[in-house]
Scaffold this motif. Structure first.
Motif, PDB file in Angstrom:
ATOM      1  N   GLU A 169       0.568  -6.898  -8.941  1.00  0.00           N
ATOM      2  CA  GLU A 169       0.183  -8.308  -9.047  1.00  0.00           C
ATOM      3  C   GLU A 169       0.877  -8.984 -10.224  1.00  0.00           C
ATOM      4  O   GLU A 169       1.289 -10.141 -10.132  1.00  0.00           O
TER       5      GLU A 169
ATOM      6  N   GLU B  60      -8.979   5.875  -6.088  1.00  0.00           N
ATOM      7  CA  GLU B  60      -9.173   4.431  -6.275  1.00  0.00           C
ATOM      8  C   GLU B  60      -8.680   3.956  -7.636  1.00  0.00           C
ATOM      9  O   GLU B  60      -8.130   2.863  -7.753  1.00  0.00           O
ATOM     10  N   ASN B  61      -8.844   4.777  -8.677  1.00  0.00           N
ATOM     11  CA  ASN B  61      -8.389   4.378 -10.014  1.00  0.00           C
ATOM     12  C   ASN B  61      -6.878   4.229 -10.073  1.00  0.00           C
ATOM     13  O   ASN B  61      -6.365   3.277 -10.671  1.00  0.00           O
TER      14      ASN B  61
ATOM     15  N   GLU C 256       0.827  -1.212   0.000  1.00  0.00           N
ATOM     16  CA  GLU C 256       0.000   0.000   0.000  1.00  0.00           C
ATOM     17  C   GLU C 256       0.863   1.266   0.000  1.00  0.00           C
ATOM     18  O   GLU C 256       0.572   2.220  -0.713  1.00  0.00           O
TER      19      GLU C 256
ATOM     20  N   SER D 148      -5.847   1.168  -7.981  1.00  0.00           N
ATOM     21  CA  SER D 148      -6.243  -0.043  -8.687  1.00  0.00           C
ATOM     22  C   SER D 148      -5.270  -0.365  -9.818  1.00  0.00           C
ATOM     23  O   SER D 148      -4.864  -1.521  -9.993  1.00  0.00           O
ATOM     24  N   SER D 149      -4.883   0.641 -10.574  1.00  0.00           N
ATOM     25  CA  SER D 149      -3.925   0.439 -11.670  1.00  0.00           C
ATOM     26  C   SER D 149      -2.574  -0.014 -11.136  1.00  0.00           C
ATOM     27  O   SER D 149      -1.963  -0.941 -11.684  1.00  0.00           O
TER      28      SER D 149
ATOM     29  N   ARG E 165      -2.010  -1.519  -8.302  1.00  0.00           N
ATOM     30  CA  ARG E 165      -2.189  -2.853  -7.737  1.00  0.00           C
ATOM     31  C   ARG E 165      -2.113  -3.914  -8.844  1.00  0.00           C
ATOM     32  O   ARG E 165      -1.521  -4.975  -8.672  1.00  0.00           O
ATOM     33  N   ASN E 166      -2.697  -3.608 -10.007  1.00  0.00           N
ATOM     34  CA  ASN E 166      -2.629  -4.539 -11.136  1.00  0.00           C
ATOM     35  C   ASN E 166      -1.185  -4.748 -11.588  1.00  0.00           C
ATOM     36  O   ASN E 166      -0.781  -5.874 -11.873  1.00  0.00           O
TER      37      ASN E 166
END
Length: 61
Positions: A42, A31-32, A14, A35-36, A38-39
């Motif tokens: 991953e 959040e966008n 985070e 989220s990007s 985080r992708n």
């Protein structure tokens, strides 16, 4: 993101997302953006570019 993780000691995913967003010039992390990032994180995990040990991001040298 990988470079930031390499130069950080004991950074959580985070916190890595927040620091990376700041380096790209974002003043706030919505959040966008998270989220990007985080992708990407991953995908880095899947490619074995980084690992996570005890909730901290580790870069293999």
């Amino acid at each position: 993101m990988k470079t930031i993780a390499q130069h950080s000691f004991g950074i959580t995913p985070e916190d890595l997302f927040i620091v990376t967003a700041r380096e790209f010039g974002f003043k706030r992390t919505g959040e966008n953006i998270i989220s990007s990032l985080r992708n990407v994180y991953e995908q880095m995990l899947k490619n074995n570019e980084v690992t996570e040990i005890d909730g901290k991001v580790c870069v293999e040298h």
